[in-house]
Design a protein around this motif. Structure first.
Motif, PDB file in Angstrom:
ATOM      1  N   TYR A   6     -30.812   9.223 -31.701  1.00  0.00           N
ATOM      2  CA  TYR A   6     -30.060   8.452 -32.695  1.00  0.00           C
ATOM      3  C   TYR A   6     -30.339   6.963 -32.503  1.00  0.00           C
ATOM      4  CZ  TYR A   6     -26.804   7.544 -28.837  1.00  0.00           C
ATOM      5  OH  TYR A   6     -26.264   7.162 -27.644  1.00  0.00           O
ATOM      6  N   GLY A   7     -29.786   6.151 -33.401  1.00  0.00           N
ATOM      7  CA  GLY A   7     -29.938   4.703 -33.311  1.00  0.00           C
ATOM      8  C   GLY A   7     -28.590   4.012 -33.289  1.00  0.00           C
ATOM      9  N   GLU A   8     -28.629   2.682 -33.384  1.00  0.00           N
ATOM     10  CA  GLU A   8     -27.383   1.923 -33.354  1.00  0.00           C
ATOM     11  C   GLU A   8     -26.643   2.012 -34.691  1.00  0.00           C
ATOM     12  OE1 GLU A   8     -30.101  -1.249 -35.123  1.00  0.00           O
ATOM     13  OE2 GLU A   8     -30.272   0.518 -33.829  1.00  0.00           O
ATOM     14  N   GLY A   9     -25.336   1.965 -34.593  1.00  0.00           N
ATOM     15  CA  GLY A   9     -24.505   1.867 -35.783  1.00  0.00           C
ATOM     16  C   GLY A   9     -23.955   0.456 -35.900  1.00  0.00           C
ATOM     17  N   LEU A  10     -23.519   0.106 -37.079  1.00  0.00           N
ATOM     18  CA  LEU A  10     -22.966  -1.223 -37.337  1.00  0.00           C
ATOM     19  C   LEU A  10     -21.514  -1.085 -37.788  1.00  0.00           C
ATOM     20  CD1 LEU A  10     -23.114  -4.319 -37.948  1.00  0.00           C
ATOM     21  CD2 LEU A  10     -24.006  -3.691 -40.216  1.00  0.00           C
ATOM     22  N   VAL A  11     -20.638  -1.850 -37.163  1.00  0.00           N
ATOM     23  CA  VAL A  11     -19.235  -1.884 -37.585  1.00  0.00           C
ATOM     24  C   VAL A  11     -18.844  -3.304 -37.953  1.00  0.00           C
ATOM     25  CG1 VAL A  11     -18.411   0.154 -36.341  1.00  0.00           C
ATOM     26  CG2 VAL A  11     -18.523  -2.045 -35.155  1.00  0.00           C
ATOM     27  N   VAL A  12     -18.005  -3.418 -38.972  1.00  0.00           N
ATOM     28  CA  VAL A  12     -17.494  -4.706 -39.456  1.00  0.00           C
ATOM     29  C   VAL A  12     -16.011  -4.528 -39.782  1.00  0.00           C
ATOM     30  CG1 VAL A  12     -19.732  -5.416 -40.400  1.00  0.00           C
ATOM     31  CG2 VAL A  12     -18.097  -4.185 -41.858  1.00  0.00           C
ATOM     32  N   LYS A  27     -16.521  -5.707 -47.345  1.00  0.00           N
ATOM     33  CA  LYS A  27     -17.021  -4.594 -48.165  1.00  0.00           C
ATOM     34  C   LYS A  27     -18.527  -4.654 -48.430  1.00  0.00           C
ATOM     35  CE  LYS A  27     -12.811  -3.091 -48.707  1.00  0.00           C
ATOM     36  NZ  LYS A  27     -12.346  -1.872 -48.002  1.00  0.00           N
ATOM     37  N   LYS A  28     -19.216  -5.626 -47.847  1.00  0.00           N
ATOM     38  CA  LYS A  28     -20.643  -5.773 -48.118  1.00  0.00           C
ATOM     39  C   LYS A  28     -21.438  -4.578 -47.585  1.00  0.00           C
ATOM     40  CE  LYS A  28     -24.543  -8.954 -47.539  1.00  0.00           C
ATOM     41  NZ  LYS A  28     -24.985 -10.285 -47.048  1.00  0.00           N
ATOM     42  N   ASP A  29     -22.407  -4.122 -48.358  1.00  0.00           N
ATOM     43  CA  ASP A  29     -23.271  -3.016 -47.944  1.00  0.00           C
ATOM     44  C   ASP A  29     -24.463  -3.551 -47.155  1.00  0.00           C
ATOM     45  OD1 ASP A  29     -21.750  -0.975 -49.084  1.00  0.00           O
ATOM     46  OD2 ASP A  29     -22.705  -1.221 -51.028  1.00  0.00           O
ATOM     47  N   TYR A  30     -24.251  -3.813 -45.888  1.00  0.00           N
ATOM     48  CA  TYR A  30     -25.317  -4.304 -45.027  1.00  0.00           C
ATOM     49  C   TYR A  30     -26.367  -3.207 -44.840  1.00  0.00           C
ATOM     50  CZ  TYR A  30     -21.894  -7.900 -43.784  1.00  0.00           C
ATOM     51  OH  TYR A  30     -20.974  -8.932 -43.837  1.00  0.00           O
ATOM     52  N   GLU A  84     -30.974  -8.582 -40.787  1.00  0.00           N
ATOM     53  CA  GLU A  84     -31.166  -9.865 -41.468  1.00  0.00           C
ATOM     54  C   GLU A  84     -29.963 -10.218 -42.344  1.00  0.00           C
ATOM     55  OE1 GLU A  84     -33.476  -7.623 -41.070  1.00  0.00           O
ATOM     56  OE2 GLU A  84     -35.075  -8.714 -40.018  1.00  0.00           O
ATOM     57  N   ASP A  85     -29.255  -9.203 -42.799  1.00  0.00           N
ATOM     58  CA  ASP A  85     -28.070  -9.435 -43.638  1.00  0.00           C
ATOM     59  C   ASP A  85     -26.946 -10.118 -42.878  1.00  0.00           C
ATOM     60  OD1 ASP A  85     -29.354  -8.221 -45.782  1.00  0.00           O
ATOM     61  OD2 ASP A  85     -28.489  -6.244 -45.352  1.00  0.00           O
ATOM     62  N   LEU A  86     -27.055 -10.154 -41.545  1.00  0.00           N
ATOM     63  CA  LEU A  86     -26.031 -10.785 -40.706  1.00  0.00           C
ATOM     64  C   LEU A  86     -26.571 -12.038 -39.999  1.00  0.00           C
ATOM     65  CD1 LEU A  86     -24.568  -7.498 -39.299  1.00  0.00           C
ATOM     66  CD2 LEU A  86     -23.174  -9.263 -40.403  1.00  0.00           C
ATOM     67  N   LYS A  87     -27.616 -12.595 -40.542  1.00  0.00           N
ATOM     68  CA  LYS A  87     -28.246 -13.780 -39.948  1.00  0.00           C
ATOM     69  C   LYS A  87     -27.235 -14.912 -39.783  1.00  0.00           C
ATOM     70  CE  LYS A  87     -32.227 -16.878 -40.456  1.00  0.00           C
ATOM     71  NZ  LYS A  87     -33.422 -17.213 -41.283  1.00  0.00           N
ATOM     72  N   GLY A  88     -27.237 -15.526 -38.589  1.00  0.00           N
ATOM     73  CA  GLY A  88     -26.358 -16.649 -38.316  1.00  0.00           C
ATOM     74  C   GLY A  88     -24.959 -16.276 -37.867  1.00  0.00           C
ATOM     75  N   VAL A  97     -20.551   0.932 -41.220  1.00  0.00           N
ATOM     76  CA  VAL A  97     -21.384   0.624 -42.391  1.00  0.00           C
ATOM     77  C   VAL A  97     -22.444   1.715 -42.574  1.00  0.00           C
ATOM     78  CG1 VAL A  97     -22.852  -1.097 -43.497  1.00  0.00           C
ATOM     79  CG2 VAL A  97     -20.997  -1.836 -41.987  1.00  0.00           C
ATOM     80  N   GLU A  98     -22.221   2.599 -43.523  1.00  0.00           N
ATOM     81  CA  GLU A  98     -23.127   3.732 -43.731  1.00  0.00           C
ATOM     82  C   GLU A  98     -24.453   3.314 -44.368  1.00  0.00           C
ATOM     83  OE1 GLU A  98     -22.698   6.480 -42.422  1.00  0.00           O
ATOM     84  OE2 GLU A  98     -20.548   6.577 -42.000  1.00  0.00           O
ATOM     85  N   SER A  99     -24.481   2.167 -45.010  1.00  0.00           N
ATOM     86  CA  SER A  99     -25.719   1.703 -45.662  1.00  0.00           C
ATOM     87  C   SER A  99     -26.699   1.083 -44.672  1.00  0.00           C
ATOM     88  CB  SER A  99     -25.380   0.671 -46.743  1.00  0.00           C
ATOM     89  OG  SER A  99     -24.646  -0.417 -46.192  1.00  0.00           O
TER      90      SER A  99
END
Length: 255
Positions: A113-119, A124-127, A131-135, A202-204
């Motif tokens: 498996y790989g890493e998951g992302l939580v926010v 509600k952004k579909d990351y 790169e979508d979290l740059k900065g 974030v499922e996307s």
């Protein structure tokens, strides 16, 4: 004389019937973590480490002929504990990375498996990519493959390092952290328990650091590695591994 011969005969018979010393008598210390549910976790009801990797190494031990003694420890100390002979086996949510393979040996694949992302749930952004979290300021668990991978991108204002995944979830839950990266199955399992209602998986998001969980042993233990691999293959073939994965909410993978 008769009694002496009787004792000698009894001794020989006993030697024949008793099992040979070695694997059958061995109790091997297994390093596992208290915060990697569903792979490993501290069951507060029994005050013992439980989980997928505990079930698996226990079944492997039964098949290979050794007993296991689970030793709870932080993820970041597992490899050092193995190489310093404090434990004999690592059975946790540990990727068999090329860097780790230079220090210890790994069994055949258990799960990939790989890493998951939580926010925060309010985000509600579909990351889809990092790169979508740059900065932004993000978090990851110390000792995992994700920390260096995130830092090497140069995308983030800061990569905060946490002792465990629940700490990452708590900071995302309270809004102190913009986003957290960690083992996808562990994040998914934690959130299903409803303990962090203000966190969203974030499922996307598409993982970048994909790895394979395997069982670790010292490089000086090729016989143990062979026994583990032989038993693991047998347990895959007879459906035991699939049953264990299903118990902890994971689907069996091909291979």
């Amino acid at each position: 004389m008769f009694c002496k011969r009787l004792v000698q005969a009894a001794t020989i018979a006993l030697a024949v019937t008793l099992p040979a010393t070695g694997w059958a008598q061995q109790v091997l210390k297994v390093g596992s973590t208290p915060t990697g549910i569903p792979f490993t976790f501290l069951d507060t009801k029994t005050n013992s480490i439980q989980g997928l990797m505990v079930d698996l190494i226990t079944e492997i031990g039964k098949d290979a002929g050794f007993q296991v003694q689970i030793e709870p420890m932080q993820f970041s100390t597992l490899v050092a504990s193995l190489t310093s002979n404090k434990i004999d086996i690592i059975s946790a949510a540990m990727f068999a990375t090329s860097a780790r393979k230079e220090v210890i040996d790994f069994s055949d694949a258990v799960y990939t498996y790989g890493e998951g992302l939580v926010v925060p749930a309010t985000d509600k952004k579909d990351y889809a990519t990092q790169e979508d979290l740059k900065g932004e300021v993000v978090g990851a668990q110390v000792g995992t493959a994700f920390v260096d991978a995130l830092k090497k991108t140069g995308l983030f204002a800061e990569v905060k390092v946490y002792d465990n995944i629940p700490d990452i979830l708590r900071d995302v839950n309270t809004g102190r952290l913009k986003a957290g990266f960690a083992d996808y199955p562990i994040l998914a399992y934690n959130l299903k328990q409803g303990n962090f209602p203000e966190v969203r998986l974030v499922e996307s998001y598409k993982p970048v650091t994909v790895g394979t969980v395997a069982i670790g042993v010292r490089k000086g233990d090729p016989d143990l590695l062979k026994k583990i691999n032989t038993s693991l293959a047998k347990l895959k073939a007879d459906g035991t591994v699939e049953k264990i994965l299903g118990k902890w909410g994971l689907k069996a993978q091909g291979a």
